[in-house]
Design a protein around this motif. Structure first.
Motif, PDB file in Angstrom:
ATOM      1  N   GLU B 266       0.886  -1.159   0.000  1.00 56.09           N
ATOM      2  CA  GLU B 266       0.000   0.000   0.000  1.00 56.09           C
ATOM      3  C   GLU B 266       0.918   1.201   0.000  1.00 56.09           C
ATOM      4  O   GLU B 266       1.698   1.394   0.926  1.00 56.09           O
ATOM      5  CB  GLU B 266      -0.878  -0.054   1.253  1.00 56.09           C
ATOM      6  CG  GLU B 266      -2.027   0.909   1.206  1.00 56.09           C
ATOM      7  CD  GLU B 266      -2.212   1.569   2.538  1.00 56.09           C
ATOM      8  OE1 GLU B 266      -2.480   0.880   3.531  1.00 56.09           O
ATOM      9  OE2 GLU B 266      -2.041   2.804   2.590  1.00 56.09           O
ATOM     10  N   MET B 267       0.865   2.009  -1.067  1.00 56.78           N
ATOM     11  CA  MET B 267       1.959   2.939  -1.315  1.00 56.78           C
ATOM     12  C   MET B 267       1.617   4.422  -1.230  1.00 56.78           C
ATOM     13  O   MET B 267       2.210   5.169  -0.481  1.00 56.78           O
ATOM     14  CB  MET B 267       2.583   2.614  -2.665  1.00 56.78           C
ATOM     15  CG  MET B 267       3.190   1.207  -2.683  1.00 56.78           C
ATOM     16  SD  MET B 267       4.073   0.790  -4.192  1.00 56.78           S
ATOM     17  CE  MET B 267       2.736   0.704  -5.372  1.00 56.78           C
ATOM     18  N   GLU B 417      -4.528   9.290 -10.912  1.00 61.53           N
ATOM     19  CA  GLU B 417      -3.913   7.987 -10.721  1.00 61.53           C
ATOM     20  C   GLU B 417      -4.799   7.161  -9.774  1.00 61.53           C
ATOM     21  O   GLU B 417      -5.749   7.673  -9.201  1.00 61.53           O
ATOM     22  CB  GLU B 417      -2.539   8.160 -10.074  1.00 61.53           C
ATOM     23  CG  GLU B 417      -1.505   8.818 -10.960  1.00 61.53           C
ATOM     24  CD  GLU B 417      -0.102   8.706 -10.360  1.00 61.53           C
ATOM     25  OE1 GLU B 417       0.800   8.233 -11.051  1.00 61.53           O
ATOM     26  OE2 GLU B 417       0.055   9.085  -9.181  1.00 61.53           O
ATOM     27  N   GLY B 418      -4.453   5.892  -9.608  1.00 60.75           N
ATOM     28  CA  GLY B 418      -5.194   5.034  -8.690  1.00 60.75           C
ATOM     29  C   GLY B 418      -5.107   5.545  -7.256  1.00 60.75           C
ATOM     30  O   GLY B 418      -4.067   6.047  -6.835  1.00 60.75           O
ATOM     31  N   LYS B 444     -10.923   4.074 -10.455  1.00 60.32           N
ATOM     32  CA  LYS B 444      -9.743   4.754  -9.928  1.00 60.32           C
ATOM     33  C   LYS B 444      -9.450   4.428  -8.477  1.00 60.32           C
ATOM     34  O   LYS B 444      -8.344   4.678  -8.011  1.00 60.32           O
ATOM     35  CB  LYS B 444      -9.957   6.282 -10.027  1.00 60.32           C
ATOM     36  CG  LYS B 444     -10.101   6.821 -11.432  1.00 60.32           C
ATOM     37  CD  LYS B 444      -8.784   6.792 -12.165  1.00 60.32           C
ATOM     38  CE  LYS B 444      -8.904   7.446 -13.537  1.00 60.32           C
ATOM     39  NZ  LYS B 444      -7.610   7.419 -14.243  1.00 60.32           N
ATOM     40  N   VAL B 445     -10.457   3.962  -7.728  1.00 56.90           N
ATOM     41  CA  VAL B 445     -10.286   3.868  -6.274  1.00 56.90           C
ATOM     42  C   VAL B 445     -10.841   2.560  -5.723  1.00 56.90           C
ATOM     43  O   VAL B 445     -11.583   1.841  -6.400  1.00 56.90           O
ATOM     44  CB  VAL B 445     -10.977   5.060  -5.548  1.00 56.90           C
ATOM     45  CG1 VAL B 445     -10.671   6.379  -6.231  1.00 56.90           C
ATOM     46  CG2 VAL B 445     -12.487   4.868  -5.455  1.00 56.90           C
ATOM     47  N   GLY B 467      -6.740  -0.387  -3.775  1.00 59.82           N
ATOM     48  CA  GLY B 467      -7.136   0.386  -4.943  1.00 59.82           C
ATOM     49  C   GLY B 467      -6.122   0.231  -6.051  1.00 59.82           C
ATOM     50  O   GLY B 467      -5.060  -0.371  -5.860  1.00 59.82           O
ATOM     51  N   PRO B 468      -6.474   0.769  -7.230  1.00 64.98           N
ATOM     52  CA  PRO B 468      -5.597   0.632  -8.393  1.00 64.98           C
ATOM     53  C   PRO B 468      -4.212   1.252  -8.159  1.00 64.98           C
ATOM     54  O   PRO B 468      -4.071   2.195  -7.377  1.00 64.98           O
ATOM     55  CB  PRO B 468      -6.370   1.381  -9.487  1.00 64.98           C
ATOM     56  CG  PRO B 468      -7.803   1.259  -9.087  1.00 64.98           C
ATOM     57  CD  PRO B 468      -7.775   1.351  -7.585  1.00 64.98           C
ATOM     58  N   PHE B 469      -3.241   0.744  -8.873  1.00 65.94           N
ATOM     59  CA  PHE B 469      -1.881   1.260  -8.840  1.00 65.94           C
ATOM     60  C   PHE B 469      -1.879   2.760  -9.151  1.00 65.94           C
ATOM     61  O   PHE B 469      -2.613   3.180 -10.060  1.00 65.94           O
ATOM     62  CB  PHE B 469      -1.056   0.508  -9.897  1.00 65.94           C
ATOM     63  CG  PHE B 469       0.396   0.872  -9.902  1.00 65.94           C
ATOM     64  CD1 PHE B 469       1.282   0.178  -9.111  1.00 65.94           C
ATOM     65  CD2 PHE B 469       0.869   1.907 -10.694  1.00 65.94           C
ATOM     66  CE1 PHE B 469       2.619   0.511  -9.105  1.00 65.94           C
ATOM     67  CE2 PHE B 469       2.203   2.252 -10.686  1.00 65.94           C
ATOM     68  CZ  PHE B 469       3.080   1.555  -9.890  1.00 65.94           C
ATOM     69  N   PRO B 470      -1.097   3.601  -8.490  1.00 66.88           N
ATOM     70  CA  PRO B 470      -0.075   3.268  -7.487  1.00 66.88           C
ATOM     71  C   PRO B 470      -0.565   3.291  -6.040  1.00 66.88           C
ATOM     72  O   PRO B 470       0.253   3.254  -5.134  1.00 66.88           O
ATOM     73  CB  PRO B 470       0.947   4.376  -7.697  1.00 66.88           C
ATOM     74  CG  PRO B 470       0.103   5.577  -8.027  1.00 66.88           C
ATOM     75  CD  PRO B 470      -1.061   5.043  -8.821  1.00 66.88           C
ATOM     76  N   ALA B 471      -1.896   3.365  -5.817  1.00 65.85           N
ATOM     77  CA  ALA B 471      -2.368   3.293  -4.434  1.00 65.85           C
ATOM     78  C   ALA B 471      -1.860   2.000  -3.801  1.00 65.85           C
ATOM     79  O   ALA B 471      -1.400   1.992  -2.659  1.00 65.85           O
ATOM     80  CB  ALA B 471      -3.893   3.356  -4.374  1.00 65.85           C
ATOM     81  N   THR B 472      -1.970   0.921  -4.546  1.00 65.82           N
ATOM     82  CA  THR B 472      -1.394  -0.340  -4.092  1.00 65.82           C
ATOM     83  C   THR B 472      -0.758  -1.043  -5.293  1.00 65.82           C
ATOM     84  O   THR B 472      -0.988  -0.664  -6.439  1.00 65.82           O
ATOM     85  CB  THR B 472      -2.445  -1.311  -3.500  1.00 65.82           C
ATOM     86  OG1 THR B 472      -3.215  -1.869  -4.577  1.00 65.82           O
ATOM     87  CG2 THR B 472      -3.379  -0.625  -2.532  1.00 65.82           C
TER      88      THR B 472
END
Lengths: 529, 529
Positions: B266-267, B417-418, B444-445, B467-472
């Motif tokens: 999770e980023m 972004e995600g 997106k989320v 959620g989608p990259f780069p969220a995770t």
């Protein structure tokens, strides 16, 4: 074959490629088949991807009934192709009629299974945690989860199942079921078969009045089209069945994207068969013969082909080897799928011949690209030392590992790479040995069979056609059976969303009548939230 | 702090590292805290991994009850640490007592939730397709599927939740619940807190008479230990919460292994809040104040901090900005978690100041590493052109995107972004606009909130914290809530296996009394197969 256009399909439009031509070869005769298929380029990938993307929002929100009907319509359209499809598939693959008719049945059954899966709505994995406004120290919001489709999916047809793992095979069926538009990169070994099935899907899209971008079918030689597809930002997941090198190349591309995406690549497996001492002493000959029958299925070109037999030395194993050897010697040569696969098989058995002892060899081929069954043995100690002996030889070749004792058998099990399947041949007295092998095998494979043979993969709910790397690139899933749909889904949570904005699956009153987990408890079809 | 040893924990043994020392710093005072923790090296990673591997087979087959009791015992042991834990966590994180007591409650509640999840057995996803011996043209074998643990898991503690996302946080709880041994790489910002929680887990392992390799805790500065852990062949999955650079480095290592493994990282997320026109005209001031309250939570160091507000220009937005600006100006400076995080925040706002217009700034900090709340605005056109404006600034900084109209708002949504979350502030009249935004946001989320604020993540069944990259790095999962267990499981199918060899979950008669899917139909707890 005037029905065939030799074109790729982008949405509802047939288009001519601009790249190098692909031609099917009849592997039984070596004759090139018409029509030629000009390969697509990046610009075609771009158009198909844009179209898929523009179809996505509407397609992923089709009703369960509409989507199920679409899958069933594809099945009917494939059946309506009749013998034209079977004849072309026979010419392109060298596979016999009965096998391809069976495969067609499986393909259509698979589409209908996914229709029933879609209708049931279990795949939505609906979870509802109602609000708790009076909870201390903090109230809980109303939280509802469903799964949605990940986005357009790229599917790579396999050579060895021109129907069931190809244009409208398991990957396509499960991705469409999940609500994902699909772009298929056809396998170059069977372009005509691919085009015919592509027509069937196209007809179904049109009949069901779906947006045309739901399905496209691209031809292309070499890796240009495939790599461009996986690299395209619209593509959100990849399904692939084929070689380890091919799968790993797609995986590398998927991982190096600005946004990495999941790749479900089914790559290689040698499907070990452990023949335990009790089973050997009770029925060595029957097992030896049964093993060779499984080995020879489809000229050994099954993902689940038994490429490895592990047993403890002794008179039982001697009898097994004798029976298997005799059956191998009697085996007729069988036409392989393509000249390339035939050449790779020849190379593979030449390497096995350098590293193991040949037990028997089947009848030589007469013409075309025929596969001669070969059986080898090697001592466990050599297998444990050699990585080369674990490499898949795609075709009817197998290797018997002779172990000194059960401990060595266990060591071989531990040394195995990831596999699709492992098989145990057991008798009553083998239960203890089996029990020590099981925990090892559970970590190595996706499916464990007892007293059967690994060839033959049932399309059902409990099937796992998958397994630890390098059998697949993603061990958490299966590519066959109803659970395959989960590969193309991701969860979304809705917090305190007004009923008017919630998707039907999450609304109070359960209008879709689907199973839901409410406050951690399973609510059933006919209850209300 | 005489309770602290300053050592790493390998199974039941405390060991001294041999590498560079780690010392916690009290971010409120800048004072270094005792004891020092010597960093571990590759040899320690190797020992912990071997021990985890040797514990795996026995741990993954513990009974549902035994495993649930273990999770509950960890919770009790954490509670038994009492104020010692809270005091140390306060000193190491600068977070206030009430927040850490709440976080402890959440951490222990999470362990108990997973205990109930384990007991329910739903996570086994048992599917049984009974044999059909008379089926034509071919009989069906007996096929049974369950999920098993993937293997030892590496967990990386997060800086911002020293309890709930750390040594015994959500990743550890869900991996242990799945049957995976866990090796935690402690976050260097709170080594003493980590050691105390490690003691609690160690005590629980011992009390529950589990193999010691079920849990290890390693300290290490820099990336040596983390990279060695992810590269170790015994490790089969990774849980991580932290920076994008850190997550991507682990992902690269995981993908370059001989056997690639899944990484759940999770980023980063800036959690857009869309304030729709109706909501703005009805309650702009209340929304502006509510937004700043959410922004300031935990000095803005929440994964779900609202770092972006999107609205259409006009008097409503002016009022929102005025109210939010006033609230920001009144905001007290808050101590950040570490000097490094504080420095990164200073750099982040300095970059925002170069690229957007400052609306207001909170009260300046007095001492230590304090975060001054800052609010910016920028026209949508600039946001759409700039990648830099989408970069997460970890801390209490946020950016308001001023759109010309709803179409531009939609464009901003599409350009995102995600993300972990998106929030909609709506009034009755906003339903149509909300309906056009929802399909974009769903892609997106991981979580969409209406008329709330994204900070605050409920631990429940329906939560998606993902959620989608780069969220995770893996959009198919959640790291919070009961579904997080699925990250550490994979399916195995058993074909024609004698009852004596089958695991209890799959036996006839349903001895575990769990929900099972039999022939595609859900069978309930008390039925028999």
């Amino acid at each position: 074959m005037s029905l065939l256009k030799g074109q790729s399909l982008i949405g509802q439009h047939w288009i001519d490629g601009t790249r190098q031509e692909i031609r099917a070869i009849n592997p039984a005769t070596g004759v090139m088949l018409d029509p030629p298929y000009k390969g697509c380029g990046e610009e075609d990938v771009e158009r198909a991807s844009e179209l898929a993307n523009s179809a996505f929002d509407s397609y992923r929100e089709t009703s369960l009934e509409a989507r199920a009907t679409f899958l069933e319509t594809i099945a009917s359209e494939i059946e309506a192709l009749g013998d034209v499809l079977i004849d072309r598939a026979m010419a392109e693959s060298g596979l016999p009629r009965a096998r391809l008719e069976g495969e067609r049945g499986r393909t259509c059954g698979q589409l209908r299974l996914f229709a029933s899966v879609v209708r049931s709505g279990e795949w939505l994995d609906v979870r509802i945690d109602p609000s708790l406004p009076d909870r201390q120290p903090l109230p809980r919001a109303d939280l509802r989860q469903r799964h949605i489709a990940v986005g357009p999916v790229a599917v790579f047809g396999a050579s060895n199942f021109p129907l069931a793992f190809s244009v409208a095979g398991g990957d396509t069926a499960s991705a469409l079921a999940a609500g994902c538009p699909v772009i298929v990169k056809a396998h170059s070994a069977h372009p005509g078969t691919s085009e015919l099935v592509g027509q069937a899907v196209q007809n179904a899209v049109s009949q069901c009045q779906l947006p045309e971008g739901v399905f496209s079918l691209l031809f292309g030689s070499g890796r240009e089209v495939g790599q461009a597809l996986v690299a395209n930002p619209a593509i959100q997941a990849v399904g692939f069945t084929g070689s380890r090198a091919g799968g790993m190349a797609l995986l590398a591309t998927a991982q190096s994207r600005a946004q990495p995406i999941p790749v479900y690549a089914e790559m290689s497996s040698i499907n070990p068969v452990f023949v335990l001492p009790g089973a050997l002493s009770a029925r060595a000959r029957v097992l030896g013969e049964g093993f060779v029958a499984s080995l020879n299925m489809g000229a050994g070109q099954f993902c689940t082909n038994p490429g490895l037999v592990i047993a403890v030395k002794g008179s039982g194993l001697d009898a097994f080897i004798e029976a298997a050897g005799a059956a191998v010697s009697e085996s007729c040569a069988q036409t392989m799928l393509t000249p390339g696969i035939h050449q790779a098989y020849e190379n593979g058995i030449s390497q096995l011949s350098d590293n193991a002892q040949e037990v028997a060899r089947g009848k030589p081929g007469k013409e075309g690209y025929q596969c001669q069954t070969v059986l080898y043995t090697t001592p466990a100690i050599d297998f444990l030392r050699s990585k080369a002996l674990q490499e898949e030889v795609f075709g009817a070749a197998s290797l018997i590992i002779e172990c000194n004792d059960e401990h060595e058998m266990q060591q071989v099990a531990k040394r195995l790479e990831g596999q699709l399947t492992a098989t145990l041949q057991v008798d009553e007295e083998d239960m203890e040995v089996a029990r020590t092998l099981l925990p090892v095998l559970e970590q190595k494979v996706g499916r464990i069979l007892v007293n059967g043979w690994p060839t033959g993969v049932e399309v059902c709910h409990a099937m796992v056609h998958g397994g630890p790397f390098p059998a697949t690139s993603d061990t958490r899933t299966t590519s066959v059976g109803s659970a395959a749909i989960h590969r193309f889904l991701r969860p979304v949570c809705y917090q305190d969303m007004p009923m008017a904005l919630l998707p039907d699956a999450l609304k109070d009153g359960n209008p879709l009548k689907i199973a839901r987990l409410v406050d951690g408890k399973r609510e059933h079809d006919n209850d209300n939230a």
